[in-house]
Design an enzyme around this catalytic site. Structure first.
Site, PDB file in Angstrom:
ATOM      1  CE  LYS A  23     -38.484 -19.819  27.229  1.00 36.11           C
ATOM      2  NZ  LYS A  23     -37.574 -18.906  27.924  1.00 36.11           N
ATOM      3  CG  ASN A  24     -37.874 -17.742  31.228  1.00 35.75           C
ATOM      4  OD1 ASN A  24     -37.635 -18.264  30.297  1.00 35.75           O
ATOM      5  ND2 ASN A  24     -38.098 -16.427  31.115  1.00 35.75           N
ATOM      6  NE  ARG A  97     -30.311 -15.166  25.981  1.00 39.94           N
ATOM      7  CZ  ARG A  97     -29.372 -14.755  25.370  1.00 39.94           C
ATOM      8  NH1 ARG A  97     -29.261 -15.034  23.965  1.00 39.94           N
ATOM      9  NH2 ARG A  97     -28.246 -14.286  25.635  1.00 39.94           N
ATOM     10  CB  CYS A 121     -36.832 -14.276  21.924  1.00 41.75           C
ATOM     11  SG  CYS A 121     -38.105 -15.529  22.474  1.00 41.75           S
ATOM     12  NE  ARG A 126     -32.066 -12.421  24.650  1.00 42.26           N
ATOM     13  CZ  ARG A 126     -33.099 -13.426  24.985  1.00 42.26           C
ATOM     14  NH1 ARG A 126     -33.732 -13.989  23.806  1.00 42.26           N
ATOM     15  NH2 ARG A 126     -33.190 -13.658  26.414  1.00 42.26           N
ATOM     16  CG  ASP A 311     -40.124 -12.435  29.220  1.00 42.28           C
ATOM     17  OD1 ASP A 311     -39.599 -13.478  29.746  1.00 42.28           O
ATOM     18  OD2 ASP A 311     -39.407 -11.538  28.581  1.00 42.28           O
ATOM     19  NE  ARG A 419     -37.491 -20.289  22.270  1.00 37.80           N
ATOM     20  CZ  ARG A 419     -36.917 -19.643  23.137  1.00 37.80           C
ATOM     21  NH1 ARG A 419     -36.358 -20.602  23.924  1.00 37.80           N
ATOM     22  NH2 ARG A 419     -36.963 -18.498  23.230  1.00 37.80           N
TER      23      ARG A 419
HETATM   24  C1  LIG Z   1     -34.069 -18.153  29.500  1.00 41.85           C
HETATM   25  C2  LIG Z   1     -34.632 -17.021  30.351  1.00 41.85           C
HETATM   26  O1  LIG Z   1     -34.433 -17.231  31.681  1.00 41.85           O
HETATM   27  N1  LIG Z   1     -34.976 -15.748  29.806  1.00 41.85           N
HETATM   28  C3  LIG Z   1     -35.458 -14.591  30.457  1.00 41.85           C
HETATM   29  C4  LIG Z   1     -33.843 -13.994  30.978  1.00 41.85           C
HETATM   30  O2  LIG Z   1     -33.272 -13.745  29.789  1.00 41.85           O
HETATM   31  P1  LIG Z   1     -31.614 -13.288  29.931  1.00 41.85           P
HETATM   32  O3  LIG Z   1     -31.122 -14.018  31.176  1.00 41.85           O
HETATM   33  O4  LIG Z   1     -30.939 -13.422  28.561  1.00 41.85           O
HETATM   34  O5  LIG Z   1     -31.905 -11.748  30.240  1.00 41.85           O
HETATM   35  P2  LIG Z   1     -30.955 -10.701  30.766  1.00 41.85           P
HETATM   36  O6  LIG Z   1     -31.732 -10.194  32.063  1.00 41.85           O
HETATM   37  O7  LIG Z   1     -29.472 -11.221  31.083  1.00 41.85           O
HETATM   38  O8  LIG Z   1     -30.734  -9.417  29.662  1.00 41.85           O
HETATM   39  C5  LIG Z   1     -31.419  -8.513  29.923  1.00 41.85           C
HETATM   40  C6  LIG Z   1     -30.614  -7.401  29.178  1.00 41.85           C
HETATM   41  O9  LIG Z   1     -29.307  -7.226  29.929  1.00 41.85           O
HETATM   42  C7  LIG Z   1     -28.286  -6.865  29.163  1.00 41.85           C
HETATM   43  N2  LIG Z   1     -27.208  -7.852  29.172  1.00 41.85           N
HETATM   44  C8  LIG Z   1     -27.356  -9.155  29.800  1.00 41.85           C
HETATM   45  C9  LIG Z   1     -26.638  -9.974  29.733  1.00 41.85           C
HETATM   46  C10 LIG Z   1     -24.996  -9.752  29.407  1.00 41.85           C
HETATM   47  O10 LIG Z   1     -24.229 -10.515  29.366  1.00 41.85           O
HETATM   48  N3  LIG Z   1     -25.078  -8.286  28.825  1.00 41.85           N
HETATM   49  C11 LIG Z   1     -26.006  -7.254  28.853  1.00 41.85           C
HETATM   50  O11 LIG Z   1     -25.791  -6.287  28.471  1.00 41.85           O
HETATM   51  C12 LIG Z   1     -28.953  -6.798  27.765  1.00 41.85           C
HETATM   52  O12 LIG Z   1     -29.173  -5.161  27.440  1.00 41.85           O
HETATM   53  C13 LIG Z   1     -30.318  -7.477  27.845  1.00 41.85           C
HETATM   54  O13 LIG Z   1     -31.386  -6.892  26.941  1.00 41.85           O
HETATM   55  O14 LIG Z   1     -34.317 -12.637  31.618  1.00 41.85           O
HETATM   56  C14 LIG Z   1     -34.923 -12.136  30.850  1.00 41.85           C
HETATM   57  C15 LIG Z   1     -35.548 -10.707  31.501  1.00 41.85           C
HETATM   58  O15 LIG Z   1     -36.349 -10.903  32.796  1.00 41.85           O
HETATM   59  C16 LIG Z   1     -36.239 -12.290  30.131  1.00 41.85           C
HETATM   60  O16 LIG Z   1     -36.988 -11.483  29.287  1.00 41.85           O
HETATM   61  C17 LIG Z   1     -35.975 -13.790  29.576  1.00 41.85           C
HETATM   62  O17 LIG Z   1     -37.333 -14.663  29.138  1.00 41.85           O
HETATM   63  C1  LIG Z   2     -37.189 -14.079  26.024  1.00 41.47           C
HETATM   64  C2  LIG Z   2     -37.744 -14.935  26.428  1.00 41.47           C
HETATM   65  O1  LIG Z   2     -37.027 -16.464  26.479  1.00 41.47           O
HETATM   66  P1  LIG Z   2     -35.530 -16.562  26.106  1.00 41.47           P
HETATM   67  O2  LIG Z   2     -34.500 -15.812  27.126  1.00 41.47           O
HETATM   68  O3  LIG Z   2     -35.513 -18.259  26.129  1.00 41.47           O
HETATM   69  O4  LIG Z   2     -35.516 -16.126  24.513  1.00 41.47           O
HETATM   70  C3  LIG Z   2     -39.068 -15.281  26.947  1.00 41.47           C
HETATM   71  O5  LIG Z   2     -39.418 -16.232  27.709  1.00 41.47           O
HETATM   72  O6  LIG Z   2     -39.735 -14.298  26.613  1.00 41.47           O
END
Ligand SMILES: CC(=O)N[C@H]1[C@@H](OP(=O)(O)OP(=O)(O)OC[C@H]2O[C@@H](n3ccc(=O)[nH]c3=O)[C@H](O)[C@@H]2O)O[C@H](CO)[C@@H](O)[C@@H]1O
Ligand SMILES: C=C(OP(=O)(O)O)C(=O)O
Length: 438
Positions: A23-24, A97, A121, A126, A311, A419
């Site tokens: 999915k990711n 997202r 989620c 986030r 995850d 999802r």
């Molecule tokens: C659709 C998808 O691929 N989702 C994955 C993606 O989410 P996603 O890309 O949202 O996860 P990030 O690695 O960006 O976020 C992790 C942490 O980074 C910080 N942060 C991130 C962005 C930002 O602009 N500012 C900031 O502070 C936050 O503390 C956040 O909690 O990677 C995560 C971490 O492996 C996974 O749990 C999600 O399943």
């Molecule tokens: C947090 C997750 O997904 P998303 O970033 O799409 O919310 C997930 O796949 O566990």
């Protein structure tokens, strides 16, 4: 499809299922197709809600999307993007997202983009500050609007040098999808290097991009004028595979997951074994099983790759309720990912959450009032209950708990699970679960 699952728990899950593309990753490769001048073909694509949402967003931007769900083949043709009239995009963001990753590709193609507010989620704040900082450093002008953000690139997009304060997956993808066609060289330090990101780099390189990843996690990109379409087979979903593995442990079962691959799951497999599970790596998947006897409590800390992925945490916590002794889980990626334990306590689990960084090194969330550590005391028998699904992985965890509990549970809001878990009720049936979807 109704949203209530009635589960008669207490039966071990035994059998074989197949997990398709991650999915990711799949959703990001779909966005990458916007950067190509020709059509792209993505294989091993699962029929999940996130793919449907991103398909809708791409079609809104004029991309022709054709998906053969049985074959798992997605064909994307971006030829008409320039002539598309984008209307009511904010209605299409759904629970995803991914819209934020459209910025770079749309700025390259159209010189502007409107990105609706994001879903995903609810496991923490986030924020997208890293994303917006990156886009500004490329030369984009970011204007926050009521329902989202509007971006323009009045002077085009030029390569830049960035160091991430935290190795964010999404921010790393944001930079990749923008830098590949930006003018000049881009360098990203403290990049995320999850397998899904490495597969996105595979796709971008197939399209004509020039990208290197150094051992110190510095990614360098030389921008190119043009990119072509790609043909690619998506890597398997290591999160779904680990979720079913946790279900095998929690129910005392034996599940072979076709499509699971060892290299992407090394940290999970080590933990699975430490808890007392056993696994056998086969040519086309991994067999996960409870060998009998007691499960063992552990101390676990989630981290960025190659650490134990966040995850994976929620489904495994359910299995830890069946382990003897005190387990400690320190969630360092999200500040609020233990909300799902409320329902588990209601089923008889003995779980306490703490604001302190327990069991590992101090993290970003220590002393900031976030309940991001959990202590699980087991083994405790789980009793059936009525449960409301809070998020994707928490929802699957509730499903596992209902399957492990004796008696009849009602799990509401299971549409959220669609999802990221393809045909999960078909898979439950194949594993001998006793349930009905009302
Ligand atoms: C659709 C998808 O691929 N989702 C994955 C993606 O989410 P996603 O890309 O949202 O996860 P990030 O690695 O960006 O976020 C992790 C942490 O980074 C910080 N942060 C991130 C962005 C930002 O602009 N500012 C900031 O502070 C936050 O503390 C956040 O909690 O990677 C995560 C971490 O492996 C996974 O749990 C999600 O399943
Ligand atoms: C947090 C997750 O997904 P998303 O970033 O799409 O919310 C997930 O796949 O566990």
């Amino acid at each position: 499809m109704n949203d209530l699952l009635t589960v008669n728990g207490g039966t071990p899950l035994n059998g074989t299922i197949t997990v398709r593309g991650a999915k990711n990753f799949v959703s990001k490769a779909m966005v990458a197709s916007l950067l190509g001048e020709g059509p792209s073909e993505l294989r091993n694509v699962p029929l999940i809600r996130d793919v449907e949402i991103v398909s809708g967003l791409l079609e809104l931007h004029g991309v022709h999307v054709d998906y053969d769900a049985a074959a798992g083949i997605l064909r994307l043709d971006p030829s008409n993007v320039e002539s598309a009239h984008v209307a009511d995009i904010d209605a299409h963001a759904g629970s995803s997202r991914i819209p934020i990753l459209f910025c770079g590709p749309l700025l390259h193609r159209l010189g502007e983009a409107f990105i609706p507010d994001l879903g995903g989620c609810r496991i923490g704040d986030r924020p997208i500050n890293y994303h917006l900082d990156i886009l500004r450093q490329f030369g984009a002008v970011v204007d926050k609007r009521a329902q989202g953000i509007h971006l323009t690139a009045p002077h085009g997009l030029r390569g830049t040098k960035i160091s991430l304060p935290y190795p964010s997956v999404g921010a790393t993808e944001q930079l990749l999808l923008t830098a590949v066609r930006a003018e000049g060289i881009t360098e990203l330090s403290n990049a995320a290097i999850e397998p899904e990101i490495m597969d996105l780099i595979n796709v971008l390189q197939k399209m004509g991009a020039i990208i290197s990843v150094d051992t110190d996690r510095v990614i360098r990109i030389e921008g190119v004028e043009r990119l072509r379409g790609f043909r690619h087979t998506a890597l398997g979903d290591r999160i779904e595979a680990a979720s079913w593995a946790s279900a095998a442990l929690a129910t005392g079962g034996d599940i072979t997951v076709k499509g699971a691959t060892q290299p992407e799951m090394i940290a999970f497999l080590n933990t699975f074994r430490k808890v007392g599970g056993e696994f056998e790596v086969e040519d086309d998947g991994i067999r996960f099983f409870h060998p009998g006897g007691e499960l063992r409590s552990i101390v676990l800390e989630t981290d960025v790759h190659p650490g134990f992925m966040t995850d994976w945490q929620q489904p495994l916590v359910v299995a830890l309720t069946q382990a003897s002794g005190l387990s400690i889980v320190h969630e360092t990626v999200y500040e609020n990912r233990f909300g799902f334990t409320d329902a588990l306590r209601g089923m008889g689990a003995n779980i306490q959450v703490y604001k302190e960084c327990l069991g590992g090194r101090p993290c970003r969330f220590g002393q900031r009032n976030f309940y991001h550590s959990a202590v699980i005391s087991g083994a405790t028998p789980l009793e059936a209950a009525e449960i409301e699904v809070p998020d994707l992985r928490g929802g699957f965890s509730h499903l596992i708990a209902a399957l492990a509990a004796k008696g009849t549970s009602k799990v509401r809001g299971i549409g959220l699970i669609d999802r990221g878990y393809e045909a999960f009720t078909d898979k439950l049936a194949a594993l001998g679960a006793d349930f009905s979807r009302d």
